[in-house]
Design a protein around this motif. Sequence first.
Motif, mmCIF file in Angstrom:
data_model
loop_
_atom_site.group_PDB
_atom_site.id
_atom_site.type_symbol
_atom_site.label_atom_id
_atom_site.label_comp_id
_atom_site.label_asym_id
_atom_site.label_seq_id
_atom_site.Cartn_x
_atom_site.Cartn_y
_atom_site.Cartn_z
ATOM 1 N N ALA A 22 56.529 120.393 -5.063
ATOM 2 C CA ALA A 22 57.412 121.018 -3.681
ATOM 3 C C ALA A 22 58.419 120.671 -4.074
ATOM 4 O O ALA A 22 59.506 120.885 -4.843
ATOM 5 N N PRO A 23 59.873 122.068 -3.085
ATOM 6 C CA PRO A 23 58.864 121.797 -1.852
ATOM 7 C C PRO A 23 57.874 122.467 -1.614
ATOM 8 O O PRO A 23 57.345 123.056 0.037
ATOM 9 N N LEU A 24 57.638 123.052 -2.333
ATOM 10 C CA LEU A 24 56.725 124.733 -2.178
ATOM 11 C C LEU A 24 55.549 124.590 -2.474
ATOM 12 O O LEU A 24 54.915 122.932 -3.366
ATOM 13 N N HIS A 25 54.519 125.413 -2.026
ATOM 14 C CA HIS A 25 53.069 124.894 -2.226
ATOM 15 C C HIS A 25 52.413 125.978 -2.684
ATOM 16 O O HIS A 25 52.691 127.373 -2.615
ATOM 17 N N LYS A 26 52.331 126.093 -3.758
ATOM 18 C CA LYS A 26 51.820 126.468 -4.917
ATOM 19 C C LYS A 26 50.711 127.966 -4.249
ATOM 20 O O LYS A 26 51.118 128.644 -4.975
ATOM 21 N N LEU A 27 49.953 127.621 -3.380
ATOM 22 C CA LEU A 27 49.055 128.239 -3.242
ATOM 23 C C LEU A 27 49.353 129.516 -2.716
ATOM 24 O O LEU A 27 48.735 130.447 -2.533
ATOM 25 N N LEU A 28 50.122 129.004 -1.567
ATOM 26 C CA LEU A 28 51.367 129.748 -0.309
ATOM 27 C C LEU A 28 52.209 130.573 -1.658
ATOM 28 O O LEU A 28 52.588 131.816 -0.589
ATOM 29 N N THR A 29 52.399 130.630 -2.652
ATOM 30 C CA THR A 29 53.416 131.267 -3.217
ATOM 31 C C THR A 29 52.800 132.998 -3.461
ATOM 32 O O THR A 29 52.086 132.983 -4.660
ATOM 33 N N PRO A 30 54.324 133.784 -3.542
ATOM 34 C CA PRO A 30 53.413 135.663 -3.691
ATOM 35 C C PRO A 30 53.994 135.429 -5.050
ATOM 36 O O PRO A 30 54.383 134.755 -6.286
ATOM 37 N N ASP A 31 53.027 136.163 -5.410
ATOM 38 C CA ASP A 31 53.062 136.922 -6.820
ATOM 39 C C ASP A 31 54.287 138.267 -7.302
ATOM 40 O O ASP A 31 54.829 138.221 -6.031
ATOM 41 N N ALA A 32 54.449 138.828 -8.180
ATOM 42 C CA ALA A 32 54.885 139.959 -8.044
ATOM 43 C C ALA A 32 54.878 141.206 -6.433
ATOM 44 O O ALA A 32 55.876 142.348 -5.699
ATOM 45 N N THR A 33 53.542 141.415 -5.870
ATOM 46 C CA THR A 33 53.326 142.397 -5.276
ATOM 47 C C THR A 33 53.380 141.507 -4.045
ATOM 48 O O THR A 33 52.947 142.417 -2.404
ATOM 49 N N GLY A 34 53.578 140.409 -3.657
ATOM 50 C CA GLY A 34 53.720 139.435 -2.313
ATOM 51 C C GLY A 34 52.818 138.704 -1.644
ATOM 52 O O GLY A 34 52.637 138.643 -1.090
ATOM 53 N N LEU A 35 52.200 139.324 -2.895
ATOM 54 C CA LEU A 35 50.314 138.012 -2.549
ATOM 55 C C LEU A 35 50.572 136.809 -2.447
ATOM 56 O O LEU A 35 50.816 136.684 -3.586
ATOM 57 N N PRO A 36 49.774 136.107 -2.280
ATOM 58 C CA PRO A 36 49.727 134.417 -2.259
ATOM 59 C C PRO A 36 49.124 134.142 -3.020
ATOM 60 O O PRO A 36 47.636 135.207 -3.368
ATOM 61 N N MET A 37 49.385 133.492 -3.691
ATOM 62 C CA MET A 37 48.114 132.220 -5.197
ATOM 63 C C MET A 37 47.282 132.616 -4.968
ATOM 64 O O MET A 37 46.059 133.394 -5.069
ATOM 65 N N ILE A 38 46.158 131.951 -3.580
ATOM 66 C CA ILE A 38 45.532 132.010 -2.473
ATOM 67 C C ILE A 38 44.338 132.986 -2.919
ATOM 68 O O ILE A 38 42.956 133.452 -3.095
ATOM 69 N N ALA A 39 45.111 134.412 -2.043
ATOM 70 C CA ALA A 39 44.619 135.280 -1.936
ATOM 71 C C ALA A 39 44.653 136.036 -3.124
ATOM 72 O O ALA A 39 43.225 136.810 -3.474
ATOM 73 N N ARG A 40 44.895 135.470 -4.320
ATOM 74 C CA ARG A 40 45.094 137.047 -5.862
ATOM 75 C C ARG A 40 43.850 136.066 -6.828
ATOM 76 O O ARG A 40 42.646 136.707 -6.695
#
Length: 212
Positions: A22-40
């Motif tokens: 918090a306050p970030l939600h890890k699953l919404l955090t983007p990787d180096a390409t901009g893809l959110p963690m849950i999508a990756r």
Amino acid sequence: MTRAGPRVAAIVLAAGRSSRTAPLHKLLTPDATGLPMIARTLRAITASRAGPVIVVLGHRAAEIQAAASIDRQAENAPRFITAPNHACGLSQTLAAGIRAASAYPAVTGALVCLGDMPLIGTDLIDRMIATFLTHPDRPGVMPVHEGRRGNPVLWSRDLFPALLALTGDQGARPLLRQHETGMARVAAGAEITADFDTPARLADFARCFADG
């Protein structure tokens, strides 16, 4: 995706509050390409032999579903459900996924995946499924790296009732301890224990997949 014969569902647990980042939600955090963690995470799962792919939502469900839908595979699009009692602990999120997988008569096992383990690859998932389908008498399959078990874990349908009976916030750990000696094992890399549960680890994730 249409498949004949026995199937293994993938259950992706994505209902948590992510309080440690918090306050970030890890699953919404983007990787180096901009893809959110849950999508990756889902990219590897939906490219695998697993089907159906069931994503169990809870906290900030609409945001996480939107992030998860950015990069889905058209032929193996995930099904999204919301765990009604997700605030009661991980066991209830898991139970919601198991109930959904149970509705498919051809499903003989379920691969339980964590939404915050985006380094798990399609190859490992497919090898675990192949091992299970070759040894359907086993309680399941677990990945092992240097003698240490990790995630995801594949469970036989025979154990679905026991998974539904779990309580609290520790998921299937008690059941895994009970059945560990009978589980088939698949060799894996260090990714099976790599999660992103702290702000420092989220910063590491933001540098991952720079090559796409």
